[in-house]
Design a protein around this motif. Structure first.
Motif, PDB file in Angstrom:
ATOM      1  N   LYS A   1     -10.078  -0.512   2.168  1.00  0.00           N
ATOM      2  CA  LYS A   1     -11.191  -0.647   1.222  1.00  0.00           C
ATOM      3  C   LYS A   1     -10.747  -0.410  -0.221  1.00  0.00           C
ATOM      4  O   LYS A   1     -11.560  -0.525  -1.148  1.00  0.00           O
ATOM      5  CB  LYS A   1     -12.300   0.351   1.571  1.00  0.00           C
ATOM      6  N   GLY A   2      -9.482  -0.040  -0.408  1.00  0.00           N
ATOM      7  CA  GLY A   2      -8.979   0.229  -1.754  1.00  0.00           C
ATOM      8  C   GLY A   2      -9.381   1.579  -2.299  1.00  0.00           C
ATOM      9  O   GLY A   2      -9.314   1.802  -3.518  1.00  0.00           O
ATOM     10  N   ARG A   3      -9.770   2.500  -1.422  1.00  0.00           N
ATOM     11  CA  ARG A   3     -10.208   3.823  -1.888  1.00  0.00           C
ATOM     12  C   ARG A   3      -9.004   4.631  -2.376  1.00  0.00           C
ATOM     13  O   ARG A   3      -7.978   4.682  -1.718  1.00  0.00           O
ATOM     14  CB  ARG A   3     -10.925   4.542  -0.744  1.00  0.00           C
TER      15      ARG A   3
ATOM     16  N   LEU B   1      -1.253   6.487 -10.646  1.00  0.00           N
ATOM     17  CA  LEU B   1      -0.509   5.322 -10.191  1.00  0.00           C
ATOM     18  C   LEU B   1      -1.451   4.215  -9.728  1.00  0.00           C
ATOM     19  O   LEU B   1      -1.183   3.023  -9.963  1.00  0.00           O
ATOM     20  CB  LEU B   1       0.439   5.720  -9.054  1.00  0.00           C
ATOM     21  N   ALA B   2      -2.552   4.596  -9.099  1.00  0.00           N
ATOM     22  CA  ALA B   2      -3.544   3.603  -8.684  1.00  0.00           C
ATOM     23  C   ALA B   2      -4.083   2.847  -9.891  1.00  0.00           C
ATOM     24  O   ALA B   2      -4.284   1.624  -9.838  1.00  0.00           O
ATOM     25  CB  ALA B   2      -4.684   4.275  -7.919  1.00  0.00           C
ATOM     26  N   GLY B   3      -4.309   3.571 -10.986  1.00  0.00           N
ATOM     27  CA  GLY B   3      -4.771   2.907 -12.201  1.00  0.00           C
ATOM     28  C   GLY B   3      -3.728   1.972 -12.767  1.00  0.00           C
ATOM     29  O   GLY B   3      -4.047   0.864 -13.219  1.00  0.00           O
ATOM     30  N   GLU B   4      -2.468   2.393 -12.741  1.00  0.00           N
ATOM     31  CA  GLU B   4      -1.398   1.550 -13.265  1.00  0.00           C
ATOM     32  C   GLU B   4      -1.225   0.273 -12.450  1.00  0.00           C
ATOM     33  O   GLU B   4      -0.880  -0.775 -13.002  1.00  0.00           O
ATOM     34  CB  GLU B   4      -0.089   2.337 -13.290  1.00  0.00           C
ATOM     35  N   LEU B   5      -1.478   0.352 -11.151  1.00  0.00           N
ATOM     36  CA  LEU B   5      -1.290  -0.800 -10.274  1.00  0.00           C
ATOM     37  C   LEU B   5      -2.578  -1.583 -10.015  1.00  0.00           C
ATOM     38  O   LEU B   5      -2.568  -2.543  -9.242  1.00  0.00           O
ATOM     39  CB  LEU B   5      -0.690  -0.340  -8.939  1.00  0.00           C
ATOM     40  N   ALA B   6      -3.661  -1.193 -10.655  1.00  0.00           N
ATOM     41  CA  ALA B   6      -4.936  -1.895 -10.458  1.00  0.00           C
ATOM     42  C   ALA B   6      -4.784  -3.372 -10.788  1.00  0.00           C
ATOM     43  O   ALA B   6      -4.219  -3.744 -11.817  1.00  0.00           O
ATOM     44  CB  ALA B   6      -6.017  -1.270 -11.337  1.00  0.00           C
ATOM     45  N   GLY B   7      -5.277  -4.213  -9.891  1.00  0.00           N
ATOM     46  CA  GLY B   7      -5.217  -5.654 -10.098  1.00  0.00           C
ATOM     47  C   GLY B   7      -3.907  -6.300  -9.703  1.00  0.00           C
ATOM     48  O   GLY B   7      -3.762  -7.522  -9.805  1.00  0.00           O
ATOM     49  N   SER B   8      -2.959  -5.506  -9.223  1.00  0.00           N
ATOM     50  CA  SER B   8      -1.641  -6.033  -8.878  1.00  0.00           C
ATOM     51  C   SER B   8      -1.537  -6.485  -7.427  1.00  0.00           C
ATOM     52  O   SER B   8      -0.548  -7.101  -7.033  1.00  0.00           O
ATOM     53  CB  SER B   8      -0.567  -4.964  -9.122  1.00  0.00           C
ATOM     54  N   GLY B   9      -2.543  -6.134  -6.619  1.00  0.00           N
ATOM     55  CA  GLY B   9      -2.467  -6.388  -5.185  1.00  0.00           C
ATOM     56  C   GLY B   9      -1.906  -5.212  -4.408  1.00  0.00           C
ATOM     57  O   GLY B   9      -1.791  -5.264  -3.184  1.00  0.00           O
ATOM     58  N   VAL B  10      -1.553  -4.128  -5.115  1.00  0.00           N
ATOM     59  CA  VAL B  10      -1.007  -2.928  -4.482  1.00  0.00           C
ATOM     60  C   VAL B  10      -2.035  -1.802  -4.575  1.00  0.00           C
ATOM     61  O   VAL B  10      -2.553  -1.524  -5.655  1.00  0.00           O
ATOM     62  CB  VAL B  10       0.299  -2.472  -5.164  1.00  0.00           C
TER      63      VAL B  10
ATOM     64  N   ALA C   1       0.850  -1.196   0.000  1.00  0.00           N
ATOM     65  CA  ALA C   1       0.000   0.000   0.000  1.00  0.00           C
ATOM     66  C   ALA C   1       0.880   1.239   0.000  1.00  0.00           C
ATOM     67  O   ALA C   1       1.869   1.312   0.739  1.00  0.00           O
ATOM     68  CB  ALA C   1      -0.922   0.012   1.217  1.00  0.00           C
ATOM     69  N   ILE C   2       0.521   2.195  -0.831  1.00  0.00           N
ATOM     70  CA  ILE C   2       1.186   3.492  -0.889  1.00  0.00           C
ATOM     71  C   ILE C   2       0.163   4.555  -0.503  1.00  0.00           C
ATOM     72  O   ILE C   2      -0.931   4.607  -1.070  1.00  0.00           O
ATOM     73  CB  ILE C   2       1.736   3.779  -2.301  1.00  0.00           C
ATOM     74  N   ILE C   3       0.518   5.375   0.479  1.00  0.00           N
ATOM     75  CA  ILE C   3      -0.344   6.473   0.922  1.00  0.00           C
ATOM     76  C   ILE C   3       0.407   7.773   0.684  1.00  0.00           C
ATOM     77  O   ILE C   3       1.486   7.981   1.249  1.00  0.00           O
ATOM     78  CB  ILE C   3      -0.707   6.341   2.416  1.00  0.00           C
ATOM     79  N   ASN C   4      -0.145   8.638  -0.147  1.00  0.00           N
ATOM     80  CA  ASN C   4       0.452   9.943  -0.415  1.00  0.00           C
ATOM     81  C   ASN C   4      -0.389  11.018   0.255  1.00  0.00           C
ATOM     82  O   ASN C   4      -1.564  11.185  -0.088  1.00  0.00           O
ATOM     83  CB  ASN C   4       0.539  10.197  -1.920  1.00  0.00           C
ATOM     84  N   VAL C   5       0.197  11.718   1.211  1.00  0.00           N
ATOM     85  CA  VAL C   5      -0.558  12.752   1.921  1.00  0.00           C
ATOM     86  C   VAL C   5      -0.602  14.006   1.056  1.00  0.00           C
ATOM     87  O   VAL C   5       0.406  14.680   0.850  1.00  0.00           O
ATOM     88  CB  VAL C   5       0.059  13.045   3.293  1.00  0.00           C
ATOM     89  N   SER C   6      -1.785  14.290   0.555  1.00  0.00           N
ATOM     90  CA  SER C   6      -2.026  15.464  -0.273  1.00  0.00           C
ATOM     91  C   SER C   6      -2.752  16.499   0.581  1.00  0.00           C
ATOM     92  O   SER C   6      -2.446  16.644   1.760  1.00  0.00           O
ATOM     93  CB  SER C   6      -2.812  15.072  -1.518  1.00  0.00           C
TER      94      SER C   6
END
Length: 258
Positions: A223-225, A169-178, A139-144
């Protein structure tokens, strides 16, 4: 300052010595994560590490780094991507406060802020994304910030970049488990304003509790939000900003700066 390595997951948090970063470190440790704490102030980091190890019986590694320095940033990126010591959660939280508007500010300060708020997020997210995708989890969390939805100088622009970058980046990693999540808080009760020499504007109900903010964000991550906006007041504001014409937002920003 570390304890023996276990099979627990590991979280790396930048800007971990205070504020939202400290709270992320505390809550992730409470959830059973070993932590890698990154900031410029080694003494404060060691105090946080001692606190977390004592309270939660986790390993706490201290990594002192000024993320505006490219060589120091690379050392952190190397730690994020280390295959022998995998990082399961990356929290890009390091901040940089600006007291003056763009044209009144020193260019060197603007460049340092740019490096911390955007380039560091880019570099560390790349290291984490490649490593985590290879393992099929993370999981990557970017504080914006809610500021990224308005037009208010270079800080606002940097946070707009962080949110958009995170969505891509979320779109690029969709389905990867990340998973990749942008946390977009508004005013939050931390020492950030005091350390940056910024006054606390707005009524009290607009100020968020960092404990609930981080807890809600971690729930959104599970939740993958992709975009996490804490607080009903800021959810309403962001919803409005998404439909208001940008010309109106720009006019409002000009009035605020006067």
């Amino acid at each position: 300052m570390t304890a023996d390595r276990t099979t627990r997951p590991t979280a790396l948090v930048t800007g971990a010595s205070a504020g939202i970063g400290h709270e992320f470190s505390r809550q992730l440790a409470a959830r059973g994560h070993d932590v890698v704490l990154v900031a410029r102030d080694r003494a404060r980091l060691e105090a946080v590490a001692a606190e977390l190890m004592s309270r939660y019986a986790v390993s706490a590694e201290v990594l002192t780094a000024d993320l505006s320095d490219r060589s120091a940033l690379q050392l952190v990126a190397d730690r994020v991507g280390d295959p022998d010591r995998p990082v399961d959660v990356l929290v890009n939280n390091a901040g940089y406060g600006q007291r003056r508007s763009f044209l009144r500010n020193d260019l060197a300060d603007e460049e340092a802020a740019f490096d911390v708020l955007t380039r560091a997020v880019l570099v560390l997210s790349h290291a984490a994304g490649v490593s985590m995708r290879g393992r099929g989890r993370g999981a990557i969390i970017n504080v914006s910030s809610v500021a990224g939805f308005i037009a208010s100088g270079s800080y606002s622009a940097a946070k707009a970049w962080v949110t958009t970058f995170t969505e891509g980046l979320a779109g690029e990693l969709a389905g990867s488990g990340v998973t990749v999540t942008a946390l977009c808080p508004g005013f939050t009760n931390t020492e950030f304003q005091e350390r940056a020499g910024i006054s606390k504007p707005g009524p009290g109900f607009m100020w968020l509790d960092p404990v609930k903010l981080v807890s809600d964000c971690l729930d959104d991550v599970s939740k993958g939000r992709v975009v996490s906006v804490p607080g009903v007041q800021y959810k309403a504001i962001v919803g409005l900003l998404r439909v208001v014409p940008r010309s109106v937002i720009r006019r409002r920003a000009r009035l605020v700066r006067r």
